[in-house]
Motif scaffolding. Sequence first.
Motif, PDB file in Angstrom:
ATOM      1  N   SER A 217       0.835  -1.196   0.000  1.00  0.00           N
ATOM      2  CA  SER A 217       0.000   0.000   0.000  1.00  0.00           C
ATOM      3  C   SER A 217       0.873   1.250   0.000  1.00  0.00           C
ATOM      4  CB  SER A 217      -0.911   0.013   1.235  1.00  0.00           C
ATOM      5  OG  SER A 217      -1.544   1.281   1.372  1.00  0.00           O
ATOM      6  N   LYS A 218       0.512   2.211  -0.819  1.00  0.00           N
ATOM      7  CA  LYS A 218       1.249   3.469  -0.866  1.00  0.00           C
ATOM      8  C   LYS A 218       0.993   4.336   0.366  1.00  0.00           C
ATOM      9  CE  LYS A 218       1.854   3.780  -5.868  1.00  0.00           C
ATOM     10  NZ  LYS A 218       1.609   4.554  -7.102  1.00  0.00           N
ATOM     11  N   ARG A 219       0.035   3.920   1.179  1.00  0.00           N
ATOM     12  CA  ARG A 219      -0.215   4.634   2.436  1.00  0.00           C
ATOM     13  C   ARG A 219       0.266   3.840   3.642  1.00  0.00           C
ATOM     14  NH1 ARG A 219      -6.002   7.596   2.426  1.00  0.00           N
ATOM     15  NH2 ARG A 219      -4.950   8.603   4.173  1.00  0.00           N
ATOM     16  N   SER A 220       0.957   2.740   3.388  1.00  0.00           N
ATOM     17  CA  SER A 220       1.576   1.991   4.483  1.00  0.00           C
ATOM     18  C   SER A 220       2.683   2.829   5.097  1.00  0.00           C
ATOM     19  CB  SER A 220       2.151   0.677   3.951  1.00  0.00           C
ATOM     20  OG  SER A 220       3.016   0.084   4.907  1.00  0.00           O
ATOM     21  N   PRO A 221       2.881   2.750   6.411  1.00  0.00           N
ATOM     22  CA  PRO A 221       3.987   3.483   7.045  1.00  0.00           C
ATOM     23  C   PRO A 221       5.353   2.858   6.765  1.00  0.00           C
ATOM     24  CG  PRO A 221       2.839   2.149   8.670  1.00  0.00           C
ATOM     25  CD  PRO A 221       2.031   2.052   7.400  1.00  0.00           C
ATOM     26  N   HIS A 222       5.385   1.787   5.960  1.00  0.00           N
ATOM     27  CA  HIS A 222       6.628   1.054   5.736  1.00  0.00           C
ATOM     28  C   HIS A 222       7.142   1.241   4.309  1.00  0.00           C
ATOM     29  CE1 HIS A 222       6.046  -0.838   9.629  1.00  0.00           C
ATOM     30  NE2 HIS A 222       4.829  -1.190   9.263  1.00  0.00           N
ATOM     31  N   GLN A 223       7.009   2.432   3.758  1.00  0.00           N
ATOM     32  CA  GLN A 223       7.429   2.692   2.389  1.00  0.00           C
ATOM     33  C   GLN A 223       8.919   2.423   2.161  1.00  0.00           C
ATOM     34  OE1 GLN A 223       5.109   3.659  -0.152  1.00  0.00           O
ATOM     35  NE2 GLN A 223       3.866   2.911   1.551  1.00  0.00           N
ATOM     36  N   LYS A 224       9.720   2.651   3.173  1.00  0.00           N
ATOM     37  CA  LYS A 224      11.163   2.478   3.010  1.00  0.00           C
ATOM     38  C   LYS A 224      11.547   1.022   2.749  1.00  0.00           C
ATOM     39  CE  LYS A 224      12.155   2.001   7.974  1.00  0.00           C
ATOM     40  NZ  LYS A 224      12.888   2.580   9.128  1.00  0.00           N
ATOM     41  N   LEU A 225      10.619   0.107   3.000  1.00  0.00           N
ATOM     42  CA  LEU A 225      10.905  -1.310   2.779  1.00  0.00           C
ATOM     43  C   LEU A 225      10.690  -1.735   1.328  1.00  0.00           C
ATOM     44  CD1 LEU A 225       9.256  -2.808   5.977  1.00  0.00           C
ATOM     45  CD2 LEU A 225      11.698  -2.565   5.517  1.00  0.00           C
ATOM     46  N   LEU A 226      10.124  -0.860   0.512  1.00  0.00           N
ATOM     47  CA  LEU A 226       9.830  -1.237  -0.873  1.00  0.00           C
ATOM     48  C   LEU A 226      11.066  -1.710  -1.629  1.00  0.00           C
ATOM     49  CD1 LEU A 226       7.874  -1.457  -3.261  1.00  0.00           C
ATOM     50  CD2 LEU A 226       8.286   0.974  -3.720  1.00  0.00           C
ATOM     51  N   PRO A 227      12.200  -0.975  -1.625  1.00  0.00           N
ATOM     52  CA  PRO A 227      13.379  -1.471  -2.357  1.00  0.00           C
ATOM     53  C   PRO A 227      13.858  -2.845  -1.881  1.00  0.00           C
ATOM     54  CG  PRO A 227      13.657   0.841  -1.763  1.00  0.00           C
ATOM     55  CD  PRO A 227      12.448   0.346  -1.019  1.00  0.00           C
ATOM     56  N   LYS A 228      13.771  -3.080  -0.573  1.00  0.00           N
ATOM     57  CA  LYS A 228      14.200  -4.375  -0.043  1.00  0.00           C
ATOM     58  C   LYS A 228      13.285  -5.491  -0.528  1.00  0.00           C
ATOM     59  CE  LYS A 228      16.722  -7.093   2.513  1.00  0.00           C
ATOM     60  NZ  LYS A 228      18.110  -7.402   2.126  1.00  0.00           N
ATOM     61  N   LEU A 229      11.977  -5.264  -0.498  1.00  0.00           N
ATOM     62  CA  LEU A 229      11.030  -6.261  -0.992  1.00  0.00           C
ATOM     63  C   LEU A 229      11.251  -6.519  -2.476  1.00  0.00           C
ATOM     64  CD1 LEU A 229       7.798  -5.026   0.839  1.00  0.00           C
ATOM     65  CD2 LEU A 229       8.964  -7.204   1.241  1.00  0.00           C
ATOM     66  N   GLN A 230      11.482  -5.461  -3.228  1.00  0.00           N
ATOM     67  CA  GLN A 230      11.720  -5.611  -4.666  1.00  0.00           C
ATOM     68  C   GLN A 230      12.968  -6.449  -4.927  1.00  0.00           C
ATOM     69  OE1 GLN A 230      11.794  -1.388  -5.504  1.00  0.00           O
ATOM     70  NE2 GLN A 230       9.832  -1.479  -6.571  1.00  0.00           N
ATOM     71  N   GLN A 231      14.023  -6.204  -4.166  1.00  0.00           N
ATOM     72  CA  GLN A 231      15.269  -6.924  -4.374  1.00  0.00           C
ATOM     73  C   GLN A 231      15.139  -8.394  -4.002  1.00  0.00           C
ATOM     74  OE1 GLN A 231      18.202  -5.594  -5.834  1.00  0.00           O
ATOM     75  NE2 GLN A 231      18.433  -7.819  -6.005  1.00  0.00           N
ATOM     76  N   VAL A 232      14.494  -8.666  -2.863  1.00  0.00           N
ATOM     77  CA  VAL A 232      14.308 -10.046  -2.414  1.00  0.00           C
ATOM     78  C   VAL A 232      13.533 -10.843  -3.456  1.00  0.00           C
ATOM     79  CG1 VAL A 232      13.076 -11.494  -0.742  1.00  0.00           C
ATOM     80  CG2 VAL A 232      14.500  -9.593   0.059  1.00  0.00           C
ATOM     81  N   ILE A 233      12.446 -10.272  -3.950  1.00  0.00           N
ATOM     82  CA  ILE A 233      11.609 -10.978  -4.910  1.00  0.00           C
ATOM     83  C   ILE A 233      12.325 -11.126  -6.249  1.00  0.00           C
ATOM     84  CG2 ILE A 233       9.460 -10.830  -6.240  1.00  0.00           C
ATOM     85  CD1 ILE A 233       8.184  -9.574  -3.741  1.00  0.00           C
ATOM     86  N   ALA A 234      13.023 -10.079  -6.682  1.00  0.00           N
ATOM     87  CA  ALA A 234      13.780 -10.164  -7.944  1.00  0.00           C
ATOM     88  C   ALA A 234      14.825 -11.278  -7.880  1.00  0.00           C
ATOM     89  CB  ALA A 234      14.440  -8.818  -8.243  1.00  0.00           C
ATOM     90  N   ASP A 235      15.489 -11.407  -6.732  1.00  0.00           N
ATOM     91  CA  ASP A 235      16.492 -12.466  -6.571  1.00  0.00           C
ATOM     92  C   ASP A 235      15.847 -13.850  -6.642  1.00  0.00           C
ATOM     93  OD1 ASP A 235      18.457 -10.564  -6.298  1.00  0.00           O
ATOM     94  OD2 ASP A 235      18.551 -10.673  -4.105  1.00  0.00           O
ATOM     95  N   MET A 236      14.666 -13.997  -6.039  1.00  0.00           N
ATOM     96  CA  MET A 236      13.987 -15.287  -6.055  1.00  0.00           C
ATOM     97  C   MET A 236      13.495 -15.638  -7.456  1.00  0.00           C
ATOM     98  SD  MET A 236      11.826 -15.176  -2.471  1.00  0.00           S
ATOM     99  CE  MET A 236      11.167 -16.825  -2.728  1.00  0.00           C
ATOM    100  N   VAL A 237      13.039 -14.636  -8.192  1.00  0.00           N
ATOM    101  CA  VAL A 237      12.598 -14.873  -9.570  1.00  0.00           C
ATOM    102  C   VAL A 237      13.783 -15.261 -10.443  1.00  0.00           C
ATOM    103  CG1 VAL A 237      11.631 -13.788 -11.631  1.00  0.00           C
ATOM    104  CG2 VAL A 237      10.591 -13.353  -9.400  1.00  0.00           C
ATOM    105  N   GLU A 238      14.891 -14.519 -10.317  1.00  0.00           N
ATOM    106  CA  GLU A 238      16.072 -14.779 -11.138  1.00  0.00           C
ATOM    107  C   GLU A 238      16.648 -16.168 -10.882  1.00  0.00           C
ATOM    108  OE1 GLU A 238      20.429 -12.765 -12.204  1.00  0.00           O
ATOM    109  OE2 GLU A 238      19.118 -11.876 -10.679  1.00  0.00           O
ATOM    110  N   SER A 239      16.641 -16.596  -9.627  1.00  0.00           N
ATOM    111  CA  SER A 239      17.194 -17.912  -9.290  1.00  0.00           C
ATOM    112  C   SER A 239      16.246 -19.056  -9.631  1.00  0.00           C
ATOM    113  CB  SER A 239      17.529 -17.970  -7.795  1.00  0.00           C
ATOM    114  OG  SER A 239      16.340 -17.953  -7.009  1.00  0.00           O
ATOM    115  N   GLY A 240      14.984 -18.733  -9.920  1.00  0.00           N
ATOM    116  CA  GLY A 240      13.988 -19.762 -10.198  1.00  0.00           C
ATOM    117  C   GLY A 240      13.346 -20.327  -8.948  1.00  0.00           C
ATOM    118  N   GLU A 241      13.750 -19.822  -7.799  1.00  0.00           N
ATOM    119  CA  GLU A 241      13.235 -20.356  -6.536  1.00  0.00           C
ATOM    120  C   GLU A 241      11.739 -20.130  -6.378  1.00  0.00           C
ATOM    121  OE1 GLU A 241      14.126 -20.008  -1.720  1.00  0.00           O
ATOM    122  OE2 GLU A 241      15.164 -18.713  -3.151  1.00  0.00           O
TER     123      GLU A 241
END
Length: 254
Positions: A217-241
């Motif tokens: 959510s763009k109104r979540s108080p945890h906006q700073k976590l977006l890059p971390k979530l993006q990186q974690v998921i991108a790594d899992m997609v790239e590895s096929g996990e």
Amino acid sequence: MQRVGWLLFILSMVPWVNASEPPELEWCLDDHPYWHFYPDDGEPFGPTVDLMHTIAERAGIRLRFSANTPFSRCLRQMELGQTDLMTSLNFSDERARYMHFIPYDEAKPEVVYLLVETRDITSWQQLSEKRIAVVRDYVYTQELLRRLDKHPLQLVHAETLDDAFALLLLGEADAMIGPAQSSINVIQHNPRFHQRFKRASYEFDFRENRTVNLTLSKRSPHQKLLPKLQQVIADMVESGEVEQFRVDLTALDD
């Protein structure tokens, strides 16, 4: 000096939050069998729950489940900033207004369903002669929407996928266009629908590549976590996990 002592004593009694504790984010979800089951007497479980736990662990966050919440209400809570995360969502410009989208899998194209006793549909022309049930809040592919603008169908709107199948069963629609995997899920989990429907031979020839997404959510108080979530998921997609968390219901199709 005595006042300072009392102040220190009072401060020592305050239950301070450990600054090293990970942030806690709420995942808004409902009972969606095969992907995530939400029993009345326990916590959710299933492949998507396992995926979310893995993402949370690697992103350094704690995951909190919402109550069993209808899909449309989760969307509204995301818009208002009353919850943090949703998963298994298709992208739309309207949803992107209030959610960040993080792709993690490919979305399958929609399919056409009919009653088993009815004549098959093999072309768009035949489809245009029928009353077609569609789900109001489902995000259909843009290619389908553009084709509908040029070549309208007789659409009958349903609030949920279950309702769309019910319209077909009751004769209030002649065919239904719905998501491939979730349609199988609905048929399997409603005894009234068993052995009552079939896939039409006609398949959409769309070329648009769509994704299944985790959203913040763009109104979540945890906006700073977006890059971390993006990186974690991108790594899992790239590895096929991420593939190990997929649900394929094709073998269960009636």
